[in-house]
Design an enzyme around this catalytic site. Sequence first.
Site, PDB file in Angstrom:
ATOM      1  CB  CYS A 272      -1.065  -0.081   1.337  1.00 24.47           C
ATOM      2  SG  CYS A 272      -2.166   1.539   1.499  1.00 24.47           S
TER       3      CYS A 272
ATOM      4  CB  CYS B   3       0.105   1.947   5.685  1.00 20.73           C
ATOM      5  SG  CYS B   3      -0.828   1.041   4.754  1.00 20.73           S
TER       6      CYS B   3
ATOM      7  CB  CYS C 135      -5.240  -0.078   2.072  1.00 20.01           C
ATOM      8  SG  CYS C 135      -4.107  -0.735   3.296  1.00 20.01           S
TER       9      CYS C 135
ATOM     10  CB  CYS D 226      -4.149   3.516   5.748  1.00 24.21           C
ATOM     11  SG  CYS D 226      -4.336   2.691   3.856  1.00 24.21           S
TER      12      CYS D 226
ATOM     13  CB  CYS E 141      -9.445  -3.487 -11.848  1.00 25.56           C
ATOM     14  SG  CYS E 141      -8.972  -2.285 -13.235  1.00 25.56           S
TER      15      CYS E 141
END
Length: 131
Positions: A48, A51, A97, A100, A120
């Site tokens: 991510c 984070c 995510c 976060c 996607c």
Amino acid sequence: MTKKISKTDNEWQQQLTQEQYQITRKHGTERAFTGQYHNCKDSGTYLCICCGAKLFESDTKFDSGTGWPSFYQALTAHAVAETIDNSAYQSRTQVHCKSCDAHLGHVFPDGPQPTGLRYCINSASLKLHKK
Ligand SMILES: [Zn+2]
């Protein structure tokens, strides 16, 4: 349980580029074929951008021809969360995510086996940690 990361808009803006901020925090979408990773074949783990949580493995990345990085599976069931997005004219499933709440992209039921799913994902929401 994963610990939730929460920051103010201001803090995210300091940390991210304008494009990364628009996509991950404001549910934006990068233009197809413009991202850093749609054509990337390097092996490693995609993290991510916000984070650093591990989200996808390069092993599960496939060439969907859509112009966005596509995966048939998230790294673990705990890595991402899904919510229904009714903002477009047809409802889609958004992928975030889990740590976060960064907006990553969408998941569609037309991917390859073994899952039949196509995550996607915007390049701008990912950072590849190469093996
Ligand atoms: Zn995150």
